[in-house]
Structures are given as C-alpha cells and as structure tokens.
Design a protein around this motif. Structure first.
Motif, PDB file in Angstrom:
ATOM      1  N   UNK A 356       0.783  -1.019  -0.094  1.00 16.72           N
ATOM      2  CA  UNK A 356       0.116  -0.014   0.133  1.00 16.72           C
ATOM      3  C   UNK A 356       0.770   1.054   0.074  1.00 16.72           C
ATOM      4  N   UNK A 357       1.068   2.085  -1.047  1.00 16.37           N
ATOM      5  CA  UNK A 357       2.013   2.861  -1.536  1.00 16.37           C
ATOM      6  C   UNK A 357       1.735   4.247  -0.446  1.00 16.37           C
ATOM      7  N   UNK A 358       2.965   4.933  -0.126  1.00 14.16           N
ATOM      8  CA  UNK A 358       2.723   6.330   0.475  1.00 14.16           C
ATOM      9  C   UNK A 358       2.007   7.185  -0.197  1.00 14.16           C
ATOM     10  N   UNK A 359       2.157   7.176  -1.801  1.00 16.36           N
ATOM     11  CA  UNK A 359       1.321   8.104  -2.629  1.00 16.36           C
ATOM     12  C   UNK A 359       0.062   7.950  -2.582  1.00 16.36           C
ATOM     13  N   UNK A 360      -0.586   6.578  -2.106  1.00 17.22           N
ATOM     14  CA  UNK A 360      -1.709   6.279  -1.990  1.00 17.22           C
ATOM     15  C   UNK A 360      -2.120   6.633  -0.532  1.00 17.22           C
ATOM     16  N   UNK A 361      -1.549   7.360   0.313  1.00 20.95           N
ATOM     17  CA  UNK A 361      -1.861   7.404   1.863  1.00 20.95           C
ATOM     18  C   UNK A 361      -1.799   6.005   2.507  1.00 20.95           C
ATOM     19  N   UNK A 362      -1.164   5.130   1.987  1.00 15.30           N
ATOM     20  CA  UNK A 362      -1.069   4.044   2.622  1.00 15.30           C
ATOM     21  C   UNK A 362      -2.616   3.316   2.814  1.00 15.30           C
ATOM     22  N   UNK A 363      -3.270   3.801   2.015  1.00 15.34           N
ATOM     23  CA  UNK A 363      -4.796   3.568   2.456  1.00 15.34           C
ATOM     24  C   UNK A 363      -5.669   3.168   1.134  1.00 15.34           C
ATOM     25  N   UNK A 364      -5.302   3.980   0.031  1.00 14.88           N
ATOM     26  CA  UNK A 364      -6.212   3.951  -1.195  1.00 14.88           C
ATOM     27  C   UNK A 364      -5.380   3.306  -2.530  1.00 14.88           C
ATOM     28  N   UNK A 365      -4.253   3.339  -2.412  1.00 14.94           N
ATOM     29  CA  UNK A 365      -3.617   2.485  -3.574  1.00 14.94           C
ATOM     30  C   UNK A 365      -2.795   1.248  -3.147  1.00 14.94           C
ATOM     31  N   UNK A 366      -3.205   0.165  -4.024  1.00 14.26           N
ATOM     32  CA  UNK A 366      -2.124  -0.983  -3.662  1.00 14.26           C
ATOM     33  C   UNK A 366      -1.535  -1.409  -5.062  1.00 14.26           C
ATOM     34  N   UNK A 367      -0.344  -1.657  -4.761  1.00 10.64           N
ATOM     35  CA  UNK A 367       0.487  -2.244  -5.925  1.00 10.64           C
ATOM     36  C   UNK A 367       0.829  -3.939  -5.541  1.00 10.64           C
ATOM     37  N   UNK A 368       0.199  -4.716  -6.434  1.00  9.13           N
ATOM     38  CA  UNK A 368       0.147  -6.142  -6.312  1.00  9.13           C
ATOM     39  C   UNK A 368       1.068  -6.770  -7.292  1.00  9.13           C
ATOM     40  N   UNK A 369       2.031  -7.625  -6.839  1.00  9.80           N
ATOM     41  CA  UNK A 369       2.961  -8.329  -7.654  1.00  9.80           C
ATOM     42  C   UNK A 369       2.696  -9.823  -7.869  1.00  9.80           C
ATOM     43  N   UNK A 386      -9.614  -5.531  -4.280  1.00  2.83           N
ATOM     44  CA  UNK A 386     -10.841  -4.614  -3.777  1.00  2.83           C
ATOM     45  C   UNK A 386     -11.519  -5.324  -2.747  1.00  2.83           C
ATOM     46  N   UNK A 387     -11.913  -6.468  -2.939  1.00 10.29           N
ATOM     47  CA  UNK A 387     -12.840  -7.135  -1.998  1.00 10.29           C
ATOM     48  C   UNK A 387     -12.181  -7.200  -0.443  1.00 10.29           C
ATOM     49  N   UNK A 388     -10.819  -7.322  -0.654  1.00  8.88           N
ATOM     50  CA  UNK A 388     -10.033  -7.661   0.743  1.00  8.88           C
ATOM     51  C   UNK A 388      -9.982  -6.488   1.388  1.00  8.88           C
ATOM     52  N   UNK A 389      -9.951  -5.270   0.782  1.00  2.00           N
ATOM     53  CA  UNK A 389      -9.777  -3.894   1.554  1.00  2.00           C
ATOM     54  C   UNK A 389     -10.409  -2.904   0.825  1.00  2.00           C
ATOM     55  N   UNK A 390     -11.628  -2.729   1.611  1.00  2.00           N
ATOM     56  CA  UNK A 390     -12.798  -1.829   0.890  1.00  2.00           C
ATOM     57  C   UNK A 390     -12.067  -0.476   0.703  1.00  2.00           C
ATOM     58  N   UNK A 391     -11.294   0.009   1.602  1.00  2.00           N
ATOM     59  CA  UNK A 391     -10.994   1.573   1.306  1.00  2.00           C
ATOM     60  C   UNK A 391     -10.379   1.943  -0.014  1.00  2.00           C
ATOM     61  N   UNK A 392      -9.649   0.798  -0.485  1.00  2.00           N
ATOM     62  CA  UNK A 392      -8.844   1.133  -1.663  1.00  2.00           C
ATOM     63  C   UNK A 392      -9.580   1.547  -3.104  1.00  2.00           C
ATOM     64  N   UNK A 393      -8.981   2.663  -3.645  1.00  2.00           N
ATOM     65  CA  UNK A 393      -9.359   3.252  -4.877  1.00  2.00           C
ATOM     66  C   UNK A 393      -8.824   2.812  -6.061  1.00  2.00           C
ATOM     67  N   UNK A 394      -7.596   2.354  -6.022  1.00  2.00           N
ATOM     68  CA  UNK A 394      -6.685   1.929  -7.166  1.00  2.00           C
ATOM     69  C   UNK A 394      -5.833   0.710  -6.736  1.00  2.00           C
ATOM     70  N   UNK A 395      -6.035  -0.228  -7.862  1.00  2.00           N
ATOM     71  CA  UNK A 395      -5.123  -1.516  -7.698  1.00  2.00           C
ATOM     72  C   UNK A 395      -4.403  -1.639  -9.059  1.00  2.00           C
ATOM     73  N   UNK A 396      -3.014  -1.523  -8.752  1.00  2.00           N
ATOM     74  CA  UNK A 396      -2.079  -2.024  -9.939  1.00  2.00           C
ATOM     75  C   UNK A 396      -1.504  -3.359  -9.943  1.00  2.00           C
ATOM     76  N   UNK A 397      -1.534  -4.131 -11.041  1.00  2.00           N
ATOM     77  CA  UNK A 397      -0.784  -5.394 -10.882  1.00  2.00           C
ATOM     78  C   UNK A 397       0.295  -5.460 -11.870  1.00  2.00           C
TER      79      UNK A 397
END
Length: 478
Positions: A356-369, A386-397
C-alpha cells in the motif's frame, strides 16, 4: 508476504519465507521505554533538547524529520513529560524493533494474523501494572497534565491521534481495539470521529439504542504489538473476535490488560496513559477541523462526545503522538498489506507481494506483484484485492520483475505493459472511505490497472537483465 512464516514455503517459484523469533517482551522492547532505549543505542533517534511548545511548534519541528529517525522531545514547555513521534514513519526503524529485515516486516504481521486466527492467545487481566502507578480521579481537569499536542495550524484543538481505544460489545462483551482521533474540548470532555462500517461504531449504535453510554479506555503510548493489532482490518478480524490476541502473537506471550478504576473495560497494562471514559448516547458536539490520513483537513462537524471519568499513568510517562503523513501510512499499511496478501493469495496463488503505497496514503492505492501462471489471473487479483480492503481506490498489478516499492519501476510497467483501452477495470459507485474528499461520502469509482506483460511472455517483453556482482570484490576508487 506469505501465508505461513514457519513453514518456509516457496511461493510462485520466487520467494522463500524466513522464520521469525522477534519476542519483544524478552528483548525489552514491548513498551515505549524499551523502544526509546533501543533507538538511542542504534543511533536511530533524534533528541530535541530545547524547550518546545506542544501547540504547533512540536509538529513543525517533527515534520522536518518525516520518514527518517524517530524524534524524542525531551523538554516540552509546562510539563516534565517527554514526547515521542515518528516511531512509525520509517520501516527500517520498525524492523529494528522487531528484529527482522525491513523487507520481512509484512511476513511477520501476516504470520501473526494467521496464527491468531487459528489458535488465539487470550490476553490476561491484572490488577496492577506500569499504567496505573498513578491514579487520578475526582478531579476538575483530568486532561490537564497530559501534553496533548495541536499539529496543524487549522486543527480545531489538541488531538489524541495515536491512542488505542478499547471497547466491549454491549451484548457479547467481546473486546474491540481501534485507533480514533479525539479532540479535547473541555477539562474532562472530548469529541471524536467514528468511521462508518467499523466495529466500534456498531458497538456504539447498539448501546445508544439501549440509551446507554459505551464505556471505553483510551490507551496512549502502547507498544507496537498493540498498535498493530488495533489496525487489523475488519476483513481479517470478525466482530466476534478479540483482535488484541494479535498483539499477544507479536509479543510472544499473553498481552497484559489492566482492570480499570471506573469503567468495565480494561486498559493496556504497559501503556503510558490510560484514560477511562464513556461515549455518551444521543449527544453530538463540534469536532474538527483535523489533519487526516489524506493530507487534507477533515471538515468540522457535530460528532460523538466522550466524557472522561479517570486517568491512570506511569510515574514517568512518555507521551506518544503520530504525525500526519508517512507515519500514518505505515501504521495502517503494514497490517492492511498482511491481511490483503493473505486473502488475495488464498484466492489467486500467483500473488507474490502487496504494497500500500505512500502516494496512496497507505490506504487507497495497492501495488500487487504476481507471477502469472496463465492469462487472466491478473484480473482476478484486481477484484480480489478490492474485496479484501474496501477503502482501496486503485489496484495496480505488475509482474514479478517489477519492484512494487519503487514508483519509477511501477511507472515503467505502466509505460511499456499497460494498454488503457483493454487493461483497465472501472467500478463505479463503489463503497470506499468517507475521509477521502474525492468520494461522495465514501462512494466513488474504483480503478483496476493491469500492467503485466502477456502470458506466455513474448521476447519483446523480456526485460533487460545484468550479471549480479559484489562491488567489495573489486578495487574501485571513487
């Protein structure tokens, strides 16, 4: 992150998970006193010796060290109490406390959640502990002697922002631990925010229907295990489970809770301060503005009211506060990453790591490898995250050859592996987090981004690689 730390399982042909033994209690870093001593020894602490005002001046100094060493203010004006901040804004510092490598912190938290879910270690309740060496009751101003700071220039007042709030389900008695912001409004009075969808708010709303206050303890200066346990996402800690057991797992022994003086809710025995209080039913008073996780001020509004009944503390406490910014991102992000990884990897085994990136406030953006085993798994991973953490707004794979902790590497993957026409998933009108001002009271559009190469990977997507060498083996003059 991996599912089970002790099994040394190799995941997706890429990572072998280490085994941990970071028993904090035996290493004398289970409380802030031990942590401060360790950070002094490791030269990981900034010590401010000049007298500092807790209104605005402290925060102004602390922000100059954001992301670096923790900061100890040794001489606050008008008090003999010292103040610690910045404890969570550097993962290197946290790794030193837990005695693990920085990259392995999520393994540790993920392992603790999994062990707790399978075999919980219940906290134990004691009558006496460091947190009630001094007992203050029947006083006109119970909050007077606590150095509660004002951070932002436009904050509505002094704020408690790092305290672990413990409450009990009004029907079952199950404990819940969470971190809430509380603004001081009077000698024995505060106002607070309660997010929608959280267990504390559920507890309160049921107590309010019974026309009863919800009793709580507000624990300042708890050790890292208690803090991390209180940020365990609800998806990993159901409402009928006491997530303080996660703290026991991280401690390596049962967490000690302290019987209170005036309420039927325990405090944390090794805390610096325990404020015994109740959230009053049917009363709302002004709270805010407040510096928030987003880096904006949360607007003032009429919110929930806390009546303080007693305060207990150590003889020589260290007050703890969290600065808005990276410290909040890590405090929330580490446990969220662990929970997201566990849930998503159980559904999509190709998943290697989550950040969960700093740019996404540790809350809204997830980078997934991921390490793709077939085409299409990346879309499954997006939906599962998205289902695992509802506050997320963006997921990047991204693929396994992309560093999810490096914004430049993520941008490279977007530039060379992402086709906006076919590699985006938009989810309109989805429930998110109401503190994000771009949402409409928490409702907004989520976006999933596929930045992976095609599978099987064609030659034109083979990333340039170089021979790995150890520079210390060479005679090099700089």
């Amino acid at each position: 992150m991996t599912k089970t730390v002790e099994e040394n399982v190799e995941l997706a042909g890429k990572i072998t998970t280490p085994t941990y033994n970071s028993n904090l209690a035996k290493r004398n870093v289970a409380d802030l006193q031990g942590v401060v001593q360790l950070l002094k020894e490791k030269k990981m602490l900034v010590r401010v010796k000049s007298p500092v005002d807790i209104k605005h001046e402290m925060a102004g100094i602390a922000t100059r060290f954001d992301g670096g060493k923790a900061v100890l203010f040794e001489k606050l004006k008008n008090t003999d109490v010292s103040l610690l901040t910045g404890l969570y804004w550097n993962r290197e510092v946290l790794a030193e406390i837990f005695n693990v490598k920085e990259k392995d912190l999520p393994f540790l938290t993920a392992d603790s959640i999994e062990k707790w879910s399978k075999n919980p270690i219940e906290p134990i309740v004691v009558e006496n502990g460091p947190a009630n060496e001094v007992i203050i009751k029947n006083k006109e101003n119970l909050l007077k002697d606590i150095p509660i700071p004002t951070h932002g220039l436009q904050d509505g007042g002094p704020y408690l922002d790092s305290c672990v709030l413990i409450a009990k389900d009004p029907e079952t008695g199950v404990r819940n631990a969470s971190i809430q912001r509380l603004m001081v409004t009077g000698p024995n009075r505060m106002t607070m925010l309660m997010d929608m969808g959280r267990h504390l708010r559920d507890y309160y709303e049921r107590a309010e229907k019974m026309n009863k206050p919800l009793e709580i303890t507000i624990n300042n200066g708890v050790g890292l295990p208690v803090h991390f346990a209180s940020t365990t996402p609800s998806s990993a800690a159901p409402i009928d489970a006491d997530e303080l057991g996660v703290a026991s797992q991280l401690l390596g022994e049962p967490l000690r809770l302290l019987r209170s003086q005036t309420v039927n809710v325990e405090g944390v025995a090794d805390a610096q301060y325990v404020i015994e209080a109740e959230i009053l039913p049917h009363i709302r008073e002004n709270e805010g503005p407040a510096a928030e996780v987003t880096g904006y001020y949360a607007a003032a509004d009429d919110r929930w009211v806390v009546n303080v009944k007693a305060v207990t503390r150590r003889k020589q406490p260290i007050f703890h506060t969290i600065m808005p910014g990276k410290e909040v991102y890590n405090a929330v992000g580490l446990m969220a990453e662990a929970s997201v990884y566990q849930k998503v990897s159980s559904m999509v085994p190709d998943v290697i790591d989550v950040y969960l990136s700093y740019g996404g406030c540790g809350f809204y953006h997830a980078n997934v490898q991921i390490k793709k085993s077939s085409e299409g798994v990346q879309k499954n991973a997006i939906m599962a995250t998205f289902a695992a953490f509802p506050p997320l707004r963006r997921v990047t794979i991204v693929d396994e050859d992309v560093n999810i902790y490096d914004p430049e590497d993520i941008e490279w993957a977007l530039a060379t592996r992402h086709d906006p026409e076919r590699d985006m998933i938009l989810i309109p009108d989805a429930r998110g987090h109401e503190l994000n001002p771009i949402t409409n009271d928490g409702i907004g559009t989520k976006i999933g981004i596929d930045a992976t190469a095609p599978y099987p990977r064609p030659w034109e997507f083979q990333r340039l690689d170089m021979k790995e060498v150890m520079l210390e083996n060479y005679d090099i003059e700089e």
